[in-house]
Design an enzyme around this catalytic site. Structure first.
Site, short mmCIF file in Angstrom:
data_model
loop_
_atom_site.label_atom_id
_atom_site.label_comp_id
_atom_site.label_asym_id
_atom_site.label_seq_id
_atom_site.Cartn_x
_atom_site.Cartn_y
_atom_site.Cartn_z
N CYS A 88 -2.83 21.12 45.56
CA CYS A 88 -3.44 21.98 44.72
C CYS A 88 -3.11 21.80 43.26
O CYS A 88 -2.00 21.06 43.04
CB CYS A 88 -3.00 23.52 45.14
N GLU A 119 -2.09 23.63 41.02
CA GLU A 119 -0.96 24.26 40.80
C GLU A 119 0.26 23.54 41.17
O GLU A 119 1.43 23.46 40.44
CB GLU A 119 -0.78 25.62 41.50
N ASN A 168 -6.26 19.40 40.99
CA ASN A 168 -6.08 19.15 42.49
C ASN A 168 -6.33 17.76 42.81
O ASN A 168 -6.93 16.85 42.24
CB ASN A 168 -6.86 19.88 43.29
N VAL A 169 -5.48 17.15 43.64
CA VAL A 169 -5.62 15.69 44.15
C VAL A 169 -5.68 15.79 45.69
O VAL A 169 -4.49 16.22 46.55
CB VAL A 169 -4.10 15.06 43.75
N GLU A 170 -6.85 15.51 46.30
CA GLU A 170 -7.09 15.54 47.71
C GLU A 170 -6.61 14.29 48.20
O GLU A 170 -6.09 13.25 47.51
CB GLU A 170 -8.64 15.81 47.78
N CYS A 210 0.46 28.56 46.49
CA CYS A 210 0.66 28.07 44.94
C CYS A 210 1.22 29.41 44.34
O CYS A 210 1.91 29.37 43.37
CB CYS A 210 -0.61 27.90 44.40
N CYS A 215 -3.95 30.10 45.57
CA CYS A 215 -3.64 30.46 46.90
C CYS A 215 -2.42 30.84 47.17
O CYS A 215 -1.37 30.86 46.34
CB CYS A 215 -4.27 29.10 47.79
O1 LIG Z 1 -5.09 27.51 44.62
C1 LIG Z 1 -5.55 26.54 44.72
C2 LIG Z 1 -6.73 26.80 45.76
C3 LIG Z 1 -7.32 25.51 46.27
N1 LIG Z 1 -7.14 24.15 45.42
C4 LIG Z 1 -7.80 23.06 45.82
C5 LIG Z 1 -7.30 22.23 47.01
C6 LIG Z 1 -8.44 21.82 47.50
O2 LIG Z 1 -8.44 20.35 46.80
C7 LIG Z 1 -9.65 22.31 47.01
C8 LIG Z 1 -10.36 23.41 48.09
O3 LIG Z 1 -9.44 24.15 48.74
O4 LIG Z 1 -9.34 23.51 46.05
C9 LIG Z 1 -6.40 24.29 44.33
O5 LIG Z 1 -6.36 23.21 43.57
N2 LIG Z 1 -5.83 25.42 43.88
ZN LIG Z 2 -2.83 26.28 46.35
#
Ligand SMILES: O=c1ccn([C@H]2C[C@H](O)[C@@H](CO)O2)c(=O)[nH]1
Ligand SMILES: [Zn+2]
Length: 133
Positions: free
Chosen positions: A58, A60, A47-49, A94, A91
């Protein structure tokens, strides 16, 4: 490919290694994922915020990008973990991304065992719903 041929421990390990590269300063939840493609290669994502929270990618999402950037193909098996190695299920958004890249019967690792993408996203919207062009 049959389920017993899938190296789930290896996929989870690849996902955990990818989680090490997560950029998650806002949620604090590092996520990594890995999938086995139909040609046998393993693609990963993390994940990359973003400071504009809603732009977060996410794990994925970055993995699907890696799939295409490394030659495309379809996905046979998928695993996702947090930074401690706990299994996460994708999620809703994804699940949709995985659906479009899925080989028939894509298996998704969950805390209660492997499930097919069709179990996780029944009656999915997909390319077949679009008009011919
Ligand atoms: O299917 C998912 C659900 C959440 N996140 C990440 C997004 C965010 O950076 C952190 C909290 O939601 O988790 C994912 O990478 N994949
Ligand atoms: Zn997701």
């Amino acid at each position: 490919m049959t389920e017993h041929a899938i190296d789930w421990a290896g996929l989870r390990a690849a996902a955990l290694a990818a989680a090490e590269n997560a950029y998650a300063p806002y949620s604090g939840l590092s996520v990594g994922c890995a999938a086995l493609a139909d040609d046998g290669r393993v693609v990963t994502g993390c994940n990359v915020e973003n400071a504009s929270y809603g732009l977060t990618l996410c794990a994925e999402c970055t993995m699907i990008g890696a799939l295409h950037a490394s030659g495309g193909g379809t996905l046979v098996a998928f695993a996702c973990v947090d930074g401690s190695g706990n299994t996460l299920t994708p999620c809703g958004r994804c699940r949709q991304l995985l659906f479009e890249a899925a080989a028939p019967g894509l298996l998704v690792d969950t805390a209660s065992g492997a499930r097919t993408i069709d179990e996780l996203l029944p009656d999915a919207f997909g390319p077949s719903a679009l008009p011919a062009r």
